[in-house]
Structures are given as C-alpha cells and as structure tokens.
Design a protein around this motif. Structure first.
Motif, PDB file in Angstrom:
ATOM      1  N   ASN A  54      84.556 -82.749  36.670  1.00 54.38           N
ATOM      2  CA  ASN A  54      83.846 -82.247  37.053  1.00 54.38           C
ATOM      3  C   ASN A  54      82.794 -82.464  35.789  1.00 54.38           C
ATOM      4  O   ASN A  54      83.104 -81.444  34.647  1.00 54.38           O
ATOM      5  CB  ASN A  54      83.724 -81.575  37.624  1.00 54.38           C
ATOM      6  CG  ASN A  54      82.133 -79.879  38.238  1.00 54.38           C
ATOM      7  OD1 ASN A  54      81.064 -81.048  37.416  1.00 54.38           O
ATOM      8  ND2 ASN A  54      81.836 -79.862  39.431  1.00 54.38           N
ATOM      9  N   MET A  56      80.029 -81.961  35.181  1.00 56.32           N
ATOM     10  CA  MET A  56      79.166 -81.035  35.014  1.00 56.32           C
ATOM     11  C   MET A  56      78.998 -80.236  34.754  1.00 56.32           C
ATOM     12  O   MET A  56      78.944 -79.474  33.233  1.00 56.32           O
ATOM     13  CB  MET A  56      77.738 -81.071  36.617  1.00 56.32           C
ATOM     14  CG  MET A  56      77.707 -82.119  37.768  1.00 56.32           C
ATOM     15  SD  MET A  56      76.642 -81.685  38.355  1.00 56.32           S
ATOM     16  CE  MET A  56      75.133 -82.570  37.471  1.00 56.32           C
ATOM     17  N   ALA A  57      80.113 -79.678  34.791  1.00 59.65           N
ATOM     18  CA  ALA A  57      80.584 -77.749  34.627  1.00 59.65           C
ATOM     19  C   ALA A  57      81.553 -78.532  32.387  1.00 59.65           C
ATOM     20  O   ALA A  57      81.270 -77.470  32.320  1.00 59.65           O
ATOM     21  CB  ALA A  57      82.257 -78.174  35.487  1.00 59.65           C
ATOM     22  N   SER A  59      79.930 -79.842  30.424  1.00 60.46           N
ATOM     23  CA  SER A  59      78.929 -80.483  29.812  1.00 60.46           C
ATOM     24  C   SER A  59      78.795 -78.667  29.220  1.00 60.46           C
ATOM     25  O   SER A  59      78.188 -79.046  28.483  1.00 60.46           O
ATOM     26  CB  SER A  59      78.039 -81.253  30.451  1.00 60.46           C
ATOM     27  OG  SER A  59      76.902 -81.301  30.197  1.00 60.46           O
ATOM     28  N   LEU A  60      78.083 -78.384  30.427  1.00 64.43           N
ATOM     29  CA  LEU A  60      78.032 -77.396  30.622  1.00 64.43           C
ATOM     30  C   LEU A  60      78.571 -76.551  29.892  1.00 64.43           C
ATOM     31  O   LEU A  60      77.942 -75.384  29.109  1.00 64.43           O
ATOM     32  CB  LEU A  60      77.531 -76.537  32.045  1.00 64.43           C
ATOM     33  CG  LEU A  60      76.711 -75.841  32.416  1.00 64.43           C
ATOM     34  CD1 LEU A  60      77.182 -74.982  33.519  1.00 64.43           C
ATOM     35  CD2 LEU A  60      75.822 -75.336  30.865  1.00 64.43           C
ATOM     36  N   TYR A  98      72.935 -84.181  27.816  1.00 65.56           N
ATOM     37  CA  TYR A  98      74.797 -84.452  28.267  1.00 65.56           C
ATOM     38  C   TYR A  98      74.794 -83.731  26.784  1.00 65.56           C
ATOM     39  O   TYR A  98      75.875 -84.084  25.682  1.00 65.56           O
ATOM     40  CB  TYR A  98      75.324 -85.029  28.039  1.00 65.56           C
ATOM     41  CG  TYR A  98      75.319 -85.264  29.421  1.00 65.56           C
ATOM     42  CD1 TYR A  98      76.740 -85.191  29.749  1.00 65.56           C
ATOM     43  CD2 TYR A  98      74.720 -86.449  30.475  1.00 65.56           C
ATOM     44  CE1 TYR A  98      76.786 -85.346  31.840  1.00 65.56           C
ATOM     45  CE2 TYR A  98      74.610 -86.175  31.485  1.00 65.56           C
ATOM     46  CZ  TYR A  98      75.430 -86.132  32.150  1.00 65.56           C
ATOM     47  OH  TYR A  98      76.525 -85.734  33.354  1.00 65.56           O
TER      48      TYR A  98
ATOM     49  N   ASN B  54      68.291 -76.801  33.303  1.00 63.54           N
ATOM     50  CA  ASN B  54      69.022 -76.776  33.034  1.00 63.54           C
ATOM     51  C   ASN B  54      69.659 -77.119  34.952  1.00 63.54           C
ATOM     52  O   ASN B  54      70.516 -76.625  35.597  1.00 63.54           O
ATOM     53  CB  ASN B  54      70.095 -76.044  32.713  1.00 63.54           C
ATOM     54  CG  ASN B  54      71.032 -76.503  32.118  1.00 63.54           C
ATOM     55  OD1 ASN B  54      71.779 -77.376  32.875  1.00 63.54           O
ATOM     56  ND2 ASN B  54      72.393 -76.333  31.147  1.00 63.54           N
ATOM     57  N   MET B  56      72.359 -78.962  35.247  1.00 60.92           N
ATOM     58  CA  MET B  56      73.890 -79.335  35.916  1.00 60.92           C
ATOM     59  C   MET B  56      74.001 -77.659  36.064  1.00 60.92           C
ATOM     60  O   MET B  56      75.193 -78.545  36.950  1.00 60.92           O
ATOM     61  CB  MET B  56      74.470 -79.839  34.062  1.00 60.92           C
ATOM     62  CG  MET B  56      73.396 -80.993  33.657  1.00 60.92           C
ATOM     63  SD  MET B  56      74.647 -81.681  32.806  1.00 60.92           S
ATOM     64  CE  MET B  56      74.515 -83.006  32.766  1.00 60.92           C
ATOM     65  N   ALA B  57      74.037 -76.879  35.312  1.00 60.67           N
ATOM     66  CA  ALA B  57      74.566 -75.848  35.421  1.00 60.67           C
ATOM     67  C   ALA B  57      73.607 -75.061  36.803  1.00 60.67           C
ATOM     68  O   ALA B  57      74.568 -74.825  38.273  1.00 60.67           O
ATOM     69  CB  ALA B  57      73.341 -73.947  34.610  1.00 60.67           C
ATOM     70  N   LEU B  60      75.893 -77.651  39.450  1.00 62.51           N
ATOM     71  CA  LEU B  60      77.059 -76.201  39.637  1.00 62.51           C
ATOM     72  C   LEU B  60      77.293 -75.422  40.395  1.00 62.51           C
ATOM     73  O   LEU B  60      78.471 -74.796  41.475  1.00 62.51           O
ATOM     74  CB  LEU B  60      77.223 -75.969  38.289  1.00 62.51           C
ATOM     75  CG  LEU B  60      78.616 -77.120  37.560  1.00 62.51           C
ATOM     76  CD1 LEU B  60      79.240 -75.687  36.730  1.00 62.51           C
ATOM     77  CD2 LEU B  60      80.261 -76.811  38.718  1.00 62.51           C
TER      78      LEU B  60
END
Lengths: 356, 356
Positions: A54, A56-57, A59-60, A98, B54, B56-57, B60
């Motif tokens: 995943n 997104m996870a 890069s978070l 990112y 954010n 992505m967060a 997620l």
DNA sequence: CTGAAAGCGCTTACAG
DNA sequence: CTGAAAGCGCTTACAG
C-alpha cells in the motif's frame, strides 16, 4: 485478477511465515539482517500472494526524502525551454506528497562550458536522480559516466544519445519531424517552386543535433517525392533584423520563384516577421514549436504550419519516470517518442491550453 | 509559498484552537455536532494556516468507498468507443487506492430506448458520480435532471449539452473539427475540383449532433475561402459494400471531377476501401478518428488525413474530474475542449502509442 | 456537543 | 538476526 489477494498486508504475510512484520519489511526492501531461511520463507509467500504494498501507507510512514535535479537551459519568458520547465514543475508539485523535491539547474544553451560549470558540483549535495537536457553531447556523456559510477539514475530529454545508460529518453524523432515539415510544405507548393532554408547564426554555436536531423529528414522527403524546385540557403542573425532584412531582400529579389520557407529550430518567427513586414503572402512558411512568437504569426496566417513536440510532457514524463523507478520500482521504456503535432491556424487554440 | 505552514496537522490546529482533533475533523468535514463557537474558532485557524489535509493519511484512515458509473456505447474491438473506455479504465486503475470503483454501463449506440433501459435502474445501487456519453440528448437531459434531484454529480463526454448542470464536459468543438477537415482537404485540391460528402446510413439512426456540427463547419470554411467546386452527396450503408460500390461507381463515372472526399463520422474507411479497391489515387480523402481501419488506410496513403479528438483523454479526464471534485473538492472547468489533432501518414505512428 | 482511543498499513529505531 | 512498540496524519466509533 487475483482479487482474493488484493488486500494482503504485511502482518498477514508475517503470520503466514511465522515471523514478525519487521522481518517481512526487511526482506521486502532487501535491508539484510535476515536469516537465509526466513528470507526464503517470506519471499515464497510474497510471490504466492502477489503482494502489492500500500503505497500511501508506505509514504505516510516513511520519512525518506528523494531529491531530483533537472539540468536544463535557462530561458526568457515565452522561449522554448520554458515549456520543459513547466512540465518539470507540474510533476514536482504532483509528487510533493511523496517527499520528493526537484531542483532545476540552468545553463547557457549557447555555452558548452557553462554546462560543465553548472554540473561540476552536482554530486556535492544529495541527488537521487537527474534529468538532463542533452544539448552538449560530449558533456552529457561525461556526466552520465559519473552518474553511472555513483549509481544515480538519469533521464534524457530533447534529443537522445545512444550508448549511454540513461534510464529513459523522452523526446521526438527529429528526422521524422523534418519529414513532416517537408510534407506540410510541399503539399502546398507547386513542384516548380523553390524553397528557402534559413539557418540562424548564434555566436559560437553550430547547428544542434536536432536541427541537423530535421534537415536531413526534410531533404530526404523532398528527394523521395522528386521535388523539382531549387533549395536556397541563407544565414540570418538572431538579433539583427536590419541585417536579416537586407539579406532577405536581396535573396527574394534574385529568386522570385521562392515560394516556401523553413527554419529548423524554434525561431521561424524571424523569417515570419520579414514576410509579414513585406506583405509576401504567397510564401508558405513552416517552422517548429509552439512558442508565443510563432503561434502569434500562425494565427495571423503568416506561418502556414508549425510542427510541435510536446516539450511540457518531456519534462513531466521525465521526472515522473524517475519517481516511478525509485519509489515504485517501475522501469520505463528506454525510448519514449512524443507525438509530433501538426498545428495550423485552425487547430491552434485547442493546443494552447492543453499542453500536458 | 507559505512554506512555514506546509505541514500543519490536525493536532496542531486542535491545540491552537484549544479543542480535540475530533472537533477539528468535524468542522473540516461539516459533520455537525460542533458548537457554533468552536466551529468559528477552528475555521479561523484553518484559514489562517491555509490548512492542507494530507490526502494519503486521509485515504488510509478512511474506509469510505466511492462508486462511479460510466454510461457509454458498447463496442467491438477497434471501434471508436473502445478508446473512451480505455481512458476510463486507466483513470479507474490509478484511483483504485483511493477506494474508488468505476462500473461501465453499455448501451446500443443506435437505439435510444436501449439507453433509457440501461439507465433506468441506475440509482438503485450506490452511485457517487456518473460519466455520460451524450449521444441521445433528450434521454441525457432526463437523466441529468434525475441526478440533479439526487445531488449526484455527472460529467459529459463526446458532445456537450447546454443548459444542464453537468460538473464538466470533455470533448471537442465539432464545428471546428469540420473547419479543419475542410482546410486539410482544400489545401490539397485545385479549386475546380468537386468534393464528395458521404453519409453513412444506419437503421433508424439519423445523423449525430457531432456529425451535423462538423458538416456545418466544413461547409462554412468552403464558403469562406470561396471554394469553386461542386459538392456531391451520397448515402452509403455501413455493412453493404456491394451496394456502396455500385452507388460510388455510378457517382464517380458521372462526375470525374470529384477529387476530394469526406465522411463526418469515424467510418471514412468505407469510402477509403472503395478508393483503394478501384485504385483511385487521385482522390483525396479526409476523415475522423484514429480507429484501426482508418489508421491502416492512412498509413497506406489511401486516406490523406485524419482529424482526431483524443477519446482516451475524454474518458480519463472525465473520471478524474469526478474524483477531484468529490475527494479533493476541486472543481473542473465546465467546458474542457480537447486538442483537435491532425494526423498524416508521416506522424501517425507517434500517436498510436501515445493515446493518453 | 466533546474528547480519548483505536486503527488504517507501513517504517523506524530500539532492545535483545 | 529478530520482534515489540511507537509513529506517520487522518477518521471512526464510543463513552460521556
């Protein structure tokens, strides 16, 4: 496909392999410090379930920063290289989340040494990838080898150089761009007309590779269709209209049969401005690139057609390919040829606001 | 700009406002259940710091699913609508990680009722956004009103319909696409030549809006340049070459001065195949759209030029705009006109692998 | 109406 | 070499 495996997480893999998530993470990223045995076990499961991280996870959680450098010519507003720069900026802003930053390094496009100077201290900072406008082949090759040694990926834009280890090239096939210009011109010329090829002289700069290739393609097409007219050549100066007008006056007076004109770089407005000033509407002019001074003359009907090569996308795709390579382990095609667009007065306006 | 505020998080806002993150979240998303006082406080800070979530967060953490429906004509491989479908798929796969799914609903493009049937039960499922190919204006308008009532955003592709509340339109200006075809043809014709305009008859289907508009643009251009030739018309059948050949044989025999041909939809290969079979190389043919049967004839030199309209991008941008609207609160331009591309034999190949 | 806590899937020290 | 725990920035019940 494989919907059943579509949301397998690292914890799932860990459980299936009887190890911890830390261990799974280590094998996924080849961080070492894993026993051969566990490594095998985990890899087997990774493959079996077609593990897709995943992003997104990732890069978070990750604090990893990537830093790219783009080495391109400096430009004034409205000049050709501005478009490539815009594409680079667009990609940079899309990838910002990112943790990617892009620095642009500019050099004087008429000065080989300026390129070398710009590049000299490149590796002092942290650099994870480089985009290079390949105007000076020798310098670019030197730089490429240095990057190879440091295992830093790099991409080329504008024109390609064979035999190097660039991750990818984004640009056009200049030879065909010449063929197309020839087609556009000769389609609108009687076969007894002559054609003027103008070269733009700039201090200490000989023709670019791109210009040479376009010219070859152009001449090849003329030969192939058995074009009967004569080819005239003239050298013009980029910043000296007085000189240019005198030269052109002489030429057209001596050769009234010249009914077509072509310039193999983005400065066909130079010839266009002359034709406009002299009201020579019967001469068809074809040129390159959607820069403001050209598009203006195209919409006025002074320039008959422009051949364009999507510079914005070269910059955009170039940066994107570095991201995809480093972050997502995706490798681009090594050669990516942009469409060669044909612009007439009638379809111009839809291109102007659609550059990417 | 405002670099200093670039990584302000919800907890930061919460602290500054003296509330909890839950409260901040509620005001950000207008979920209610917040005192007027706290709401004001939080909003003030949100604005002051230019809060940027954010994404992505967010995605997620969020289990929210979005479901879009795309209503487009069914197609066989190589037909025009396949390209729009591909663009839709590309956008769908890019947005998958944001919990977005896209379902395509197909209808028979020659059957108005089929559209209505397809659409009837649309709202039974959960639908967060709709992309509509606007072939049947009346039906589309009815559907649009229903979607308005349910406050479901929708976008149009292919051709625009004025006076509706579509979030956006993605397509071309058909009239200008007609003008351009006329320019391409007449540039290559002596002014004493005639032009053949062929219409393709399909059971129970009259000309599309798009076809009519292209034709208008085409004829307008001819008038404007004072084209001297005659315009001939013929009706051909989409699946009856025998019939077509007989008709065309008669026509060309009776009118040897016809040196140009045009068809205002994507089926110019029908006329192309005839010209090829009869070896009539002196007739210039211009048509629309990069479908396989056309591009084949273009590369063989039977078709002189194709005018294309980026169908892949229409599908892609359409779905993307729904995403951006719903997920990122970004509103697109209401009218988005694609470039009208000019394809000759010489630049064709660079377009074929660069459709998006 | 409000806040504390758990969780999204991954990475990153850290202790062993 | 290995695992448990904390944390990335946000959302989601849940208890009050």
């Amino acid at each position: 496909m494989d919907k059943e495996f579509s949301n397998i997480r690292i914890v799932d893999i860990a459980k299936m392999a009887g190890v911890s998530v830390g261990t799974v993470d280590r094998v996924i990223h080849n961080r070492g410090r894993v026993s051969e045995e566990n490594k095998k076990k985990v890899q087997a499961i990774l493959e079996m379930v077609h593990y897709q991280p995943n992003l997104m996870a990732r890069s978070l959680a990750s604090k990893k920063q990537y830093h790219f450098v783009a080495i391109i010519p400096s430009f004034a507003h409205g000049e050709y290289w501005e478009a490539i720069s815009e594409g680079i900026d667009k990609a940079a802003s899309e990838m910002e989340s990112y943790n990617i930053t892009v620095t642009k390094l500019f050099f004087d496009q008429y000065n080989n040494k300026a390129f070398d100077d710009t590049v000299r201290n490149l590796l002092d900072g942290k650099v994870d990838g480089v985009l290079i406008a390949t105007l000076f082949a020798d310098s670019v090759i030197r730089l490429s080898q240095e990057l190879d040694n440091n295992e830093i990926p790099y991409v080329y834009v504008d024109s390609n150089i064979k035999g190097q280890h660039q991750l990818a090239y984004f640009g056009t096939e200049s030879y065909d761009a010449g063929v197309i210009a020839a087609r556009l011109l000769t389609d609108r010329l009687s076969s007894s007309s002559d054609i003027l090829m103008a070269r733009i002289i700039h201090s200490g700069k000989n023709d670019s590779n791109q210009g040479k290739n376009r010219r070859e393609g152009f001449c090849h097409y003329l030969k192939e269709i058995g074009f009967g007219g004569k080819l005239h050549e003239v050298e013009l100066k980029i910043n000296d209209s007085v000189y240019n007008f005198i030269k052109l006056d002489e030429l057209f007076e001596a050769n009234p049969s010249i009914k077509g004109g072509i310039i193999f770089n983005s400065t066909c407005y130079i010839l266009g401005n002359y034709l406009k000033a002299r009201g020579m509407k019967s001469v068809k002019l074809v040129g390159y690139d959607l820069i403001e001074r050209n598009t203006q003359l195209l919409s006025e009907g002074v320039i008959t057609a422009l051949v364009a090569q999507r510079p914005e996308r070269q910059g955009y795709d170039g940066i994107k390919s570095l991201c995809n390579h480093l972050l997502f382990k995706q490798n681009p095609e090594k050669v990516n040829l942009m469409p060669i667009d044909i612009l007439l007065k009638e379809n111009l306006k839809y291109y102007l606001n659609n550059k990417l």
